[in-house]
Design an enzyme around this catalytic site. Sequence first.
Site, short mmCIF file in Angstrom:
data_model
loop_
_atom_site.label_atom_id
_atom_site.label_comp_id
_atom_site.label_asym_id
_atom_site.label_seq_id
_atom_site.Cartn_x
_atom_site.Cartn_y
_atom_site.Cartn_z
N HIS A 43 12.52 69.41 46.91
CA HIS A 43 12.25 70.74 46.36
C HIS A 43 13.55 71.27 45.76
O HIS A 43 14.27 72.06 46.37
CB HIS A 43 11.75 71.67 47.47
CG HIS A 43 11.26 73.00 46.98
ND1 HIS A 43 10.23 73.67 47.58
CD2 HIS A 43 11.65 73.78 45.95
CE1 HIS A 43 10.02 74.81 46.96
NE2 HIS A 43 10.88 74.89 45.95
N GLU A 73 8.55 69.37 44.38
CA GLU A 73 8.07 70.73 44.58
C GLU A 73 8.96 71.70 43.80
O GLU A 73 10.15 71.42 43.58
CB GLU A 73 8.12 71.11 46.05
CG GLU A 73 7.27 70.25 46.96
CD GLU A 73 7.39 70.68 48.41
OE1 GLU A 73 6.59 70.20 49.23
OE2 GLU A 73 8.29 71.49 48.74
N HIS A 201 4.84 72.78 55.87
CA HIS A 201 5.75 73.85 56.28
C HIS A 201 5.67 74.06 57.79
O HIS A 201 4.65 74.48 58.33
CB HIS A 201 5.49 75.18 55.57
CG HIS A 201 6.72 76.05 55.59
ND1 HIS A 201 7.71 75.98 54.65
CD2 HIS A 201 7.14 76.98 56.48
CE1 HIS A 201 8.67 76.82 54.93
NE2 HIS A 201 8.36 77.44 56.05
#
Length: 251
Positions: A43, A73, A201
């Site tokens: 990410h 991401e 997450h």
Amino acid sequence: MTRLSVNVNKIAVLRNSRGGQDPDVLQAAATCLRAGAHGITVHPRPDRRHIHAEDVLALSTLTQQHGVEFNIEGNPFAPPRPGYPGLLPLCAQTRPAQATLVPDTDGQLTSDHGFDFTRDGARLRPLIAELTSYGCRVSLFVDAGNPALEEAAALGADRIELYTGPYAEAHLRGQPQAALALFAGAARRAQAAGLGVNAGHDLSHANLGQFLATVPAVLEVSIGHALISEALYAGLEATVAAYLAVIAQAR
């Protein structure tokens, strides 16, 4: 079977705290793949707080060499700046298997909410189409309680990624049942709309098994913070293997 994609951002955080190349993000990713991980997630953020654009290019090559999925991401609305060309240019250059779009901002410590399709849908649609033209599968980060999560399909997305932070918090309190029911319902709604379901997450060795046993047909989990934290004690290969065992048992 649920696939495990290891997010290696935290390796880059440790490297960046000192400068130089140690610990080596590429070596850590290769270790995860050697242990059986099905893919690698990164990410990159505009502020370069962890994964850098250069890491993205190197990891793209690594995952291609290993024949595994690469998942990038990021916030598709974040403009380019020095050291960060933007999410879509990175995807155009590397052609990852999956692009996961996340509505984070520079000020956020971590991703903590999904898209509001009423507000963001019109801007997302052409970006999803562009990513699809690169050969990327597109996943949108969503809250399980989003009343319009099916809209992701109408926007052209292939999957959603359920933001599992609320489930992890409920599990830590010892009261996961209501959250599990919410997430299971969200997964079924998405699947009925033709969407694949990913999750990520704050998933951990402690809470992953119950989640996968309850939420139907999760295609992929992206796990970074907990897995890397646990690897400090048990080692990276052993930790990846332990997560794979949880996934297999839940199946």
